[in-house]
Design a protein around this motif. Structure first.
Motif, PDB file in Angstrom:
ATOM      1  N   GLY A 121       0.711  -0.977  -0.054  1.00 16.71           N
ATOM      2  CA  GLY A 121      -0.175  -0.490   0.098  1.00 16.71           C
ATOM      3  C   GLY A 121       0.546   1.309  -0.057  1.00 16.71           C
ATOM      4  O   GLY A 121       2.488   1.290  -0.334  1.00 16.71           O
ATOM      5  N   ALA A 122       0.282   2.119   0.077  1.00 17.22           N
ATOM      6  CA  ALA A 122       0.803   3.542  -0.050  1.00 17.22           C
ATOM      7  C   ALA A 122       1.870   4.237   1.531  1.00 17.22           C
ATOM      8  O   ALA A 122       2.574   4.645   0.981  1.00 17.22           O
ATOM      9  CB  ALA A 122      -0.023   4.668   0.149  1.00 17.22           C
ATOM     10  N   ASN A 123       2.249   2.526   2.305  1.00 16.39           N
ATOM     11  CA  ASN A 123       2.483   3.431   3.923  1.00 16.39           C
ATOM     12  C   ASN A 123       3.744   2.203   3.503  1.00 16.39           C
ATOM     13  O   ASN A 123       4.065   1.655   4.840  1.00 16.39           O
ATOM     14  CB  ASN A 123       2.429   3.192   4.915  1.00 16.39           C
ATOM     15  CG  ASN A 123       1.655   5.059   5.002  1.00 16.39           C
ATOM     16  OD1 ASN A 123       2.052   5.490   4.913  1.00 16.39           O
ATOM     17  ND2 ASN A 123      -0.350   4.893   4.852  1.00 16.39           N
ATOM     18  N   GLY A 124       4.193   1.192   2.341  1.00 14.36           N
ATOM     19  CA  GLY A 124       5.307   0.661   2.376  1.00 14.36           C
ATOM     20  C   GLY A 124       4.480  -0.893   2.128  1.00 14.36           C
ATOM     21  O   GLY A 124       3.421  -1.699   2.133  1.00 14.36           O
ATOM     22  N   THR A 125       5.252  -2.163   2.984  1.00 10.72           N
ATOM     23  CA  THR A 125       4.872  -3.112   2.406  1.00 10.72           C
ATOM     24  C   THR A 125       4.957  -3.992   3.763  1.00 10.72           C
ATOM     25  O   THR A 125       6.373  -3.482   4.514  1.00 10.72           O
ATOM     26  CB  THR A 125       5.506  -4.573   1.095  1.00 10.72           C
ATOM     27  OG1 THR A 125       5.492  -3.256   0.256  1.00 10.72           O
ATOM     28  CG2 THR A 125       5.285  -5.405   1.001  1.00 10.72           C
ATOM     29  N   SER A 126       4.420  -4.732   4.373  1.00  9.97           N
ATOM     30  CA  SER A 126       4.251  -5.737   5.276  1.00  9.97           C
ATOM     31  C   SER A 126       3.934  -6.960   4.959  1.00  9.97           C
ATOM     32  O   SER A 126       2.863  -7.035   4.159  1.00  9.97           O
ATOM     33  CB  SER A 126       3.932  -5.202   6.189  1.00  9.97           C
ATOM     34  OG  SER A 126       3.966  -3.697   6.723  1.00  9.97           O
ATOM     35  N   MET A 127       5.243  -8.402   6.174  1.00 10.18           N
ATOM     36  CA  MET A 127       4.398  -9.837   5.227  1.00 10.18           C
ATOM     37  C   MET A 127       4.489 -10.066   6.738  1.00 10.18           C
ATOM     38  O   MET A 127       5.504 -10.167   7.754  1.00 10.18           O
ATOM     39  CB  MET A 127       5.944 -10.325   4.272  1.00 10.18           C
ATOM     40  CG  MET A 127       5.606 -11.599   4.422  1.00 10.18           C
ATOM     41  SD  MET A 127       7.051 -12.616   3.087  1.00 10.18           S
ATOM     42  CE  MET A 127       7.095 -11.946   1.679  1.00 10.18           C
ATOM     43  N   LEU A 294      -1.111 -12.988 -14.714  1.00  6.69           N
ATOM     44  CA  LEU A 294       0.319 -12.925 -14.106  1.00  6.69           C
ATOM     45  C   LEU A 294       0.932 -11.863 -13.970  1.00  6.69           C
ATOM     46  O   LEU A 294       1.961 -11.351 -12.956  1.00  6.69           O
ATOM     47  CB  LEU A 294       1.282 -13.537 -15.417  1.00  6.69           C
ATOM     48  CG  LEU A 294       1.390 -14.392 -15.864  1.00  6.69           C
ATOM     49  CD1 LEU A 294       2.019 -14.804 -16.855  1.00  6.69           C
ATOM     50  CD2 LEU A 294       2.004 -15.174 -14.736  1.00  6.69           C
ATOM     51  N   ARG A 295       0.375 -10.216 -14.154  1.00  3.27           N
ATOM     52  CA  ARG A 295       0.528  -9.069 -13.232  1.00  3.27           C
ATOM     53  C   ARG A 295       0.658  -8.920 -12.430  1.00  3.27           C
ATOM     54  O   ARG A 295       1.457  -8.750 -11.456  1.00  3.27           O
ATOM     55  CB  ARG A 295      -0.154  -8.554 -14.050  1.00  3.27           C
ATOM     56  CG  ARG A 295       0.415  -6.984 -13.812  1.00  3.27           C
ATOM     57  CD  ARG A 295      -0.785  -5.728 -14.952  1.00  3.27           C
ATOM     58  NE  ARG A 295      -0.270  -5.554 -16.583  1.00  3.27           N
ATOM     59  CZ  ARG A 295       0.325  -5.403 -17.299  1.00  3.27           C
ATOM     60  NH1 ARG A 295       0.933  -4.306 -16.164  1.00  3.27           N
ATOM     61  NH2 ARG A 295      -0.110  -5.464 -18.376  1.00  3.27           N
ATOM     62  N   ASP A 296      -0.597  -9.674 -11.761  1.00  2.00           N
ATOM     63  CA  ASP A 296      -0.685  -9.886 -10.809  1.00  2.00           C
ATOM     64  C   ASP A 296       0.375  -9.823  -9.923  1.00  2.00           C
ATOM     65  O   ASP A 296       0.702  -9.906  -8.329  1.00  2.00           O
ATOM     66  CB  ASP A 296      -1.972 -10.523  -9.785  1.00  2.00           C
ATOM     67  CG  ASP A 296      -3.306  -9.394 -10.071  1.00  2.00           C
ATOM     68  OD1 ASP A 296      -3.430  -8.335 -10.124  1.00  2.00           O
ATOM     69  OD2 ASP A 296      -4.403 -10.435 -10.997  1.00  2.00           O
ATOM     70  N   LEU A 297       0.482 -11.709 -10.203  1.00  2.00           N
ATOM     71  CA  LEU A 297       1.637 -12.318  -9.468  1.00  2.00           C
ATOM     72  C   LEU A 297       3.344 -11.369  -9.575  1.00  2.00           C
ATOM     73  O   LEU A 297       3.821 -11.324  -8.694  1.00  2.00           O
ATOM     74  CB  LEU A 297       1.883 -14.029 -10.905  1.00  2.00           C
ATOM     75  CG  LEU A 297       1.127 -14.403 -10.032  1.00  2.00           C
ATOM     76  CD1 LEU A 297       1.273 -15.999 -10.727  1.00  2.00           C
ATOM     77  CD2 LEU A 297       1.386 -15.282  -8.488  1.00  2.00           C
ATOM     78  N   THR A 298       3.432 -10.959 -10.777  1.00  2.00           N
ATOM     79  CA  THR A 298       4.777 -10.009 -10.841  1.00  2.00           C
ATOM     80  C   THR A 298       4.290  -8.709  -9.728  1.00  2.00           C
ATOM     81  O   THR A 298       5.829  -9.416  -9.094  1.00  2.00           O
ATOM     82  CB  THR A 298       4.320  -9.638 -12.472  1.00  2.00           C
ATOM     83  OG1 THR A 298       4.134 -10.439 -13.654  1.00  2.00           O
ATOM     84  CG2 THR A 298       6.072  -8.445 -12.455  1.00  2.00           C
ATOM     85  N   ARG A 299       3.540  -8.443  -9.058  1.00  2.00           N
ATOM     86  CA  ARG A 299       3.149  -7.217  -8.207  1.00  2.00           C
ATOM     87  C   ARG A 299       4.324  -8.062  -6.913  1.00  2.00           C
ATOM     88  O   ARG A 299       4.811  -7.225  -6.220  1.00  2.00           O
ATOM     89  CB  ARG A 299       2.138  -6.353  -8.223  1.00  2.00           C
ATOM     90  CG  ARG A 299       1.426  -5.941  -9.337  1.00  2.00           C
ATOM     91  CD  ARG A 299       0.480  -5.500  -9.569  1.00  2.00           C
ATOM     92  NE  ARG A 299      -0.115  -3.676 -10.119  1.00  2.00           N
ATOM     93  CZ  ARG A 299      -1.109  -4.355 -11.450  1.00  2.00           C
ATOM     94  NH1 ARG A 299      -1.695  -5.578 -10.660  1.00  2.00           N
ATOM     95  NH2 ARG A 299      -1.266  -4.302 -12.301  1.00  2.00           N
ATOM     96  N   MET A 300       2.840  -8.964  -6.869  1.00  2.00           N
ATOM     97  CA  MET A 300       3.382  -9.240  -5.566  1.00  2.00           C
ATOM     98  C   MET A 300       4.694 -10.586  -5.165  1.00  2.00           C
ATOM     99  O   MET A 300       5.596 -10.077  -4.800  1.00  2.00           O
ATOM    100  CB  MET A 300       2.359 -10.800  -5.034  1.00  2.00           C
ATOM    101  CG  MET A 300       2.634 -11.726  -4.181  1.00  2.00           C
ATOM    102  SD  MET A 300       1.479 -13.364  -4.453  1.00  2.00           S
ATOM    103  CE  MET A 300       2.613 -14.761  -5.057  1.00  2.00           C
ATOM    104  N   PHE A 301       5.683 -11.083  -6.258  1.00  2.00           N
ATOM    105  CA  PHE A 301       6.871 -10.720  -6.372  1.00  2.00           C
ATOM    106  C   PHE A 301       7.446 -10.313  -5.944  1.00  2.00           C
ATOM    107  O   PHE A 301       8.839  -9.369  -5.362  1.00  2.00           O
ATOM    108  CB  PHE A 301       7.453 -11.765  -7.550  1.00  2.00           C
ATOM    109  CG  PHE A 301       8.912 -11.833  -7.600  1.00  2.00           C
ATOM    110  CD1 PHE A 301       9.389 -12.585  -7.043  1.00  2.00           C
ATOM    111  CD2 PHE A 301       9.389 -10.789  -8.661  1.00  2.00           C
ATOM    112  CE1 PHE A 301      10.708 -12.765  -6.757  1.00  2.00           C
ATOM    113  CE2 PHE A 301      11.132 -10.873  -8.192  1.00  2.00           C
ATOM    114  CZ  PHE A 301      11.691 -12.042  -7.532  1.00  2.00           C
ATOM    115  N   ARG A 302       7.791  -8.820  -6.985  1.00  2.00           N
ATOM    116  CA  ARG A 302       7.986  -7.424  -6.980  1.00  2.00           C
ATOM    117  C   ARG A 302       8.148  -6.948  -5.075  1.00  2.00           C
ATOM    118  O   ARG A 302       9.282  -6.548  -4.037  1.00  2.00           O
ATOM    119  CB  ARG A 302       7.469  -6.732  -7.056  1.00  2.00           C
ATOM    120  CG  ARG A 302       8.854  -6.577  -8.703  1.00  2.00           C
ATOM    121  CD  ARG A 302       8.125  -5.955  -9.747  1.00  2.00           C
ATOM    122  NE  ARG A 302       8.455  -5.954 -11.474  1.00  2.00           N
ATOM    123  CZ  ARG A 302       8.342  -5.277 -11.984  1.00  2.00           C
ATOM    124  NH1 ARG A 302       6.775  -4.573 -12.052  1.00  2.00           N
ATOM    125  NH2 ARG A 302       8.514  -5.403 -13.675  1.00  2.00           N
ATOM    126  N   ALA A 303       6.933  -7.272  -4.434  1.00  2.00           N
ATOM    127  CA  ALA A 303       6.921  -6.647  -3.193  1.00  2.00           C
ATOM    128  C   ALA A 303       7.174  -7.883  -2.194  1.00  2.00           C
ATOM    129  O   ALA A 303       7.582  -6.637  -1.359  1.00  2.00           O
ATOM    130  CB  ALA A 303       5.044  -6.366  -2.617  1.00  2.00           C
TER     131      ALA A 303
END
Length: 358
Positions: A121-127, A294-303
């Motif tokens: 999101g706008a405030n970064g990525t959390s796992m 695959l675009r969604d998967l790409t976003r997930m990978f990059r995140a």
């Protein structure tokens, strides 16, 4: 590659039920379909896409098998995007020799004990790691074996997957966190060893000796390049961990960080000969939701790559008790106030202040 078989029993309500699609062997001289206690292959399966989309055929390989809204009664959409990344331990495709060699154990069906919630999101990525033994309320549902409606009940988080597959797992996570899951990605354990071997192993530094008969781990203190079999044993072992399942989750996060970093190095990303076998092995065991592209998967990978590279937060869900006895066995209990604050921050896409540490 061979196409996956389409067989699936929907919403099976028994832990021993088989409802997952069987996966075929990848065509390699000696394919070993392994158990993995980690979901990292979802990320690796899209590395090539992140490099420029040179494998357009991969779009047709995605098994869009999961209906996120199957149970209804979903939380309202929040801000940002939430991915539920899951590793399943289906033994479909494992030969008897593979099971013995990899200490995969017996039994059938498909279960999960590795779950990560990835928020961007706008405030970064959390796992956020969600340990399999987390004590949660599994929502009421139709028991397809009896035709009767089951009331909500307390149980371990991984029991939701065993009772009702990805759909019930997603429903359970949503009801216990208040977060709406936007996308689901599940990787089977069968391709893990091939992926690790395809990128030349994973360099890991261990602060102690690890020897575990159940997982087959036999590793010495120090830095080593782990092959697929060794890496599999490392991410599976938990009996030497003082914190049990929570300790294993921390090891898995460490491994994920190292693997994501190594898989993204330039000589791997841009070499089709290097990534081709890994791509094939990953897609052969990948299950996603009906709307995943695959675009969604790409976003997930990059995140995920960003957060494991230090540009985000890796958090274990805050717990107030480890090894708490219940009628369903010993469990992890979430810290009610701290976990509620964490999930509220994610839902509203606020800066996350929770660390997950005691």
């Amino acid at each position: 590659m061979t196409d996956p078989l389409a067989t699936r029993e929907r919403f099976a309500d028994r832990p021993s039920s088989r409802y997952g699609p069987r996966r075929a062997h990848a065509r390699q001289p000696k394919v070993k379909r392994r158990r993995l206690r980690r979901t990292v292959l979802v990320l690796l399966a899209v590395v090539v896409v992140a490099a420029g989309g040179t494998y357009g055929w991969a779009e047709t390989r995605l098994n869009r098998d999961v209906d996120l809204g199957a149970y209804g009664d979903r939380p309202a959409p929040g801000k940002g995007t939430n991915y539920l990344i899951v590793g399943s331990d289906s033994r479909d495709g494992l030969s008897e020799d593979d099971v013995q060699d990899l200490h995969a154990g017996g039994g059938g069906g498909r279960r999960t004990d590795s779950m990560m919630l990835l928020h961007t999101g706008a405030n970064g990525t959390s796992m956020v790691s969600l340990p399999r033994d987390s004590w949660v309320t599994v929502p009421g549902r139709l028991d397809t074996s009896t035709g009767k409606t089951k009331r909500p009940e307390g149980d371990k988080l991984n029991a939701a997957f065993a009772y009702g597959g990805p759909e019930l797992l997603v429903h359970t996570v949503e009801q216990n966190t208040g977060l709406r899951i936007d996308h689901y990605a599940e990787i089977g354990f069968a391709g893990f060893v091939n992926i690790v071997d395809a990128i030349g192993g994973v360099r890991m530094c261990l602060d102690r000796n690890i020897k575990d008969e159940k997982s087959g781990a036999d590793l010495r203190k120090g830095c080593h390049t782990l092959n697929g079999k060794q890496a599999l044993a490392f991410v599976r072992q938990r009996h030497q961990e003082k914190e049990g399942d929570l300790g294993r989750s921390k090891n898995q996060q460490k491994f994920l960080s190292t693997l994501a970093h190594q898989a993204a190095r330039p000589d791997t990303l841009f070499d089709p000969l290097e990534m081709g076998p890994a791509m094939q092995a990953g897609l052969d065991t990948l299950i996603v939701d009906k709307d995943m592209s695959l675009r969604d998967l790409t976003r997930m990978f990059r995140a995920a790559q960003s957060v494991t590279g230090g540009h985000g937060k890796q958090i274990n869900v805050p717990v107030s008790g480890i090894g708490v006895p219940t009628p369903k066995g010993n469990v992890l209990k979430w810290d009610a106030k701290r976990s509620a604050r964490l999930f509220a921050d994610l839902r509203h896409d606020r800066p996350v202040t929770e660390t997950g540490r005691p």
